[in-house]
Design an enzyme around this catalytic site. Structure first.
Site, PDB file in Angstrom:
ATOM      1  N   SER A  59       3.144   0.474  -1.524  1.00 10.83           N
ATOM      2  CA  SER A  59       3.888  -0.830  -1.503  1.00 10.83           C
ATOM      3  C   SER A  59       3.158  -2.175  -1.360  1.00 10.83           C
ATOM      4  CB  SER A  59       4.873  -0.721  -0.382  1.00 10.83           C
ATOM      5  OG  SER A  59       5.898  -1.761  -0.433  1.00 10.83           O
ATOM      6  N   ASP A 101       6.989  -7.633  -4.458  1.00  9.61           N
ATOM      7  CA  ASP A 101       5.789  -7.066  -3.712  1.00  9.61           C
ATOM      8  C   ASP A 101       5.157  -5.966  -5.003  1.00  9.61           C
ATOM      9  OD1 ASP A 101       7.670  -4.914  -3.615  1.00  9.61           O
ATOM     10  OD2 ASP A 101       7.179  -4.180  -1.661  1.00  9.61           O
ATOM     11  N   ARG A 116      10.683  -4.956  -3.383  1.00  7.36           N
ATOM     12  CA  ARG A 116      11.401  -5.780  -2.599  1.00  7.36           C
ATOM     13  C   ARG A 116      11.154  -7.214  -3.299  1.00  7.36           C
ATOM     14  NH1 ARG A 116       8.602  -2.777   1.481  1.00  7.36           N
ATOM     15  NH2 ARG A 116       9.812  -2.781   3.592  1.00  7.36           N
ATOM     16  N   GLU A 154      18.118  -4.932   4.092  1.00  8.88           N
ATOM     17  CA  GLU A 154      17.486  -4.941   5.111  1.00  8.88           C
ATOM     18  C   GLU A 154      16.584  -6.082   5.168  1.00  8.88           C
ATOM     19  OE1 GLU A 154      14.828  -1.594   6.004  1.00  8.88           O
ATOM     20  OE2 GLU A 154      13.721  -2.280   4.357  1.00  8.88           O
TER      21      GLU A 154
END
Length: 558
Positions: free
Chosen positions: A111, A268, A273, A370
């Site tokens: 990630s 990202d 994200r 989130e």
């Protein structure tokens, strides 16, 4: 390395504590044996494997090679593998698991971690990341299968194997076809004058976000040229993490100013994200927090759904969710509008698994998010997806522009209608597990008589929930409703002034994180006064609960 619910994540290099050919083979052998036990039809259904663009020249490790070795492990056991021929966003793996009804998925990615890291992320047949007890079962199976099988390194087995399939073309097509169902204003998109800049921060996102804009009939965004192509060195950023805010977005702002674009979209490196920034009237750039973008996307997906579903009775089967350390703004919207809101533990694995349960019961899951800039806007991916979130954010901005509204103005309107929710999150760095344990034990024995604190500076505490021990004094039986975990520290304090603060340890980094929020009822509150009060509350938490001097904690570097 310990295999957990997040799979593996560590630096690439030699040795058993690093990501390398051997540890990838060992992990996959264990995972393979575990799947054979769990699924009698594994040889009919198979697994999907994909990878990002990470590479570590000193050790020869890279994501593509790791993915091929993992595929070899399954193929030599007669198990079909759907191996992508090129890099994809992480969400393409959970999408493929559901779409092709496979038994499991593996994504080789770290990630937004530093460049030397890599990881091994695992999805179950329900299309969500694994949760306990699978992590323990897989971990045990890895320990039982450490010796490489005879053909483990021979990835030439893949060439011409009837068990190897490349799903790239069909998945690329089907994903964007399904995404089109979430395009609500095609005519606005065709006409819009709003300009966008996109950065994939040297990761995998570029082609996929371009394709998503085309699927929505939007003019594709201007790509930051220095960051658009995958580069495992991440040469233009200190950390390849758009969560770090303006530092990662410097080149994007420069390009946006040059092209007169008002909005920056940043993924990202594995494109699960999304960060969004908007140029304000003042000429300043505003980077929205994960909670602010969660409020905007939640409002937008509900508003768009409501236009298509005028029947109020459908509301009782409609859900949104967010993690317990994220803003409670969706709860406020749900209360006023009449749909359901659920809170889960931190991490998309919980939201993905819960969403699947609800969908299987015939419910509609509109949205989950989130605060760590993760959004699930389309439940055909049961995980965070930065590609769909980027194009849906772009359509939202284009639609608002027809009403002469900016994203910032719409966010303010949401807060006025549903109540201001002001949040602040940060962290301290601590490399010593013993110190972290001491800090949290001190909170559980604040007065020396095994009692939690009753105040924090001048702020009175009205409730405490400890998800490490399972204690919750707001419940009649003093037992927490959410699952508890002794292996991670997490305490939530509710304050008499409407504030909520959670302190927790990170699963992947040497950090003690905190998340604080002040929720005001609907109506015209003074946001500046609320911000001031939240800052005072946060300062009190840092001083009295973290005690950085006493525990020798490092403050987050600005």
């Amino acid at each position: 390395m310990q295999f957990g619910t997040a799979g593996l994540r560590a630096a690439m290099g030699a040795g058993i504590s690093h990501m390398n050919d051997l540890t990838i083979i060992q992990t996959t052998q264990g995972f393979c044996r575990y799947l054979e036990k769990q699924f009698s039809d594994l040889k009919q259904r198979g697994v999907v494997i994909s990878f990002d663009a990470r590479a570590h020249p000193p050790s020869g490790g890279n994501s593509r090679r790791f993915a091929r070795l993992a595929a070899t492990t399954f193929v030599c056991q007669g198990i079909p593998v759907y191996l992508f021929s090129d890099i994809t966003p992480t969400p393409f793996v959970p999408y493929t698991v559901l779409h092709l009804k496979l038994c499991a998925g593996i994504m080789i990615t770290a990630s937004h971690n530093p460049k030397q890291d890599n990881g091994y992320k695992v999805y179950w047949d329900n299309g969500a990341q694994i949760i306990s007890p699978h992590d323990k079962g897989i971990s045990q199976a890895i320990e039982e299968n450490l010796e490489p099988w005879p053909q483990a390194w021979d990835d030439s087995l893949l060439d011409g194997s009837p068990l190897l399939h490349d799903p790239s073309a069909s998945i690329n097509n089907d994903y964007f076809e399904e995404l089109k169902k979430y395009c609500f204003h095609r005519s606005v998109n065709k006409e819009t004058m709003v300009k966008f800049v996109h950065t994939s921060v040297h990761g995998v996102g570029h082609n996929f976000v371009q394709a998503a804009f085309k699927a929505f009939d939007l003019v594709p965004p201007e790509a930051v040229p220095e960051q658009k192509d995958p580069d495992p060195e991440f040469p233009t950023v200190k950390y390849p993490n758009p969560e770090e805010g303006k530092g990662v977005l410097t080149l994007s702002f420069a390009l946006a100013d040059k092209t007169k674009a008002k909005i920056v979209l940043a993924n990202d490196p594995d494109a699960d994200r999304l960060a969004v920034a908007e140029k304000q009237e003042s000429g300043e750039w505003r980077v929205f927090s994960g909670n602010e973008l969660g409020a905007l996307l939640g409002w937008w997906l509900f508003t768009s759904w409501k236009e298509k579903n005028q029947d109020r009775s459908a509301l009782k089967d409609t859900y949104m969710m967010s993690s317990t350390v994220s803003s409670k703004i969706l709860r406020a919207i749900a209360l006023k509008e009449g749909f359901h809101f659920e809170e889960t533990l931190t991490g998309f694995k919980w939201m993905g698994n819960r969403a699947k349960q609800l969908i299987d019961q015939g419910k509609t899951v509109l949205f989950a998010f989130e605060e760590a800039i993760g959004y699930m806007c389309c439940p055909f991916v049961l995980d965070k997806d930065g590609v769909s979130a980027a194009v849906i954010s772009a359509e939202l901005a284009s639609f608002l522009a027809t009403k002469n509204l900016s994203l910032s103005q719409q966010l303010k309107a949401i807060y006025v209608e549903y109540g201001y929710h002001i949040t602040k999150a940060s962290y301290f760095i601590c490399y010593d597990q013993g110190t972290i344990k001491k800090l949290f034990e001190n909170l559980r024995n604040y007065d020396g008589k095994n009692n939690y604190p009753k105040t924090c500076g001048k702020f009175k505490i009205s409730a405490i929930r400890d998800l490490t021990t399972g204690y919750d004094d707001s419940q009649s039986d003093k037992k927490a409703v959410l699952p508890t975990s002794k292996s991670s520290q997490m305490i939530t304090f509710t304050f008499a002034n409407g504030g909520v603060a959670t302190m927790r340890t990170s699963g992947t980094e040497p950090k003690i994180k905190y998340y604080a929020e002040l929720c005001a009822p609907p109506g015209n509150s003074d946001p500046e006064q609320l911000k001031k009060e939240l800052n005072e509350l946060v300062s009190a938490i840092e001083e009295h609960f973290f005690q950085p001097q006493k525990y020798n904690l490092q403050q987050k570097a600005e």
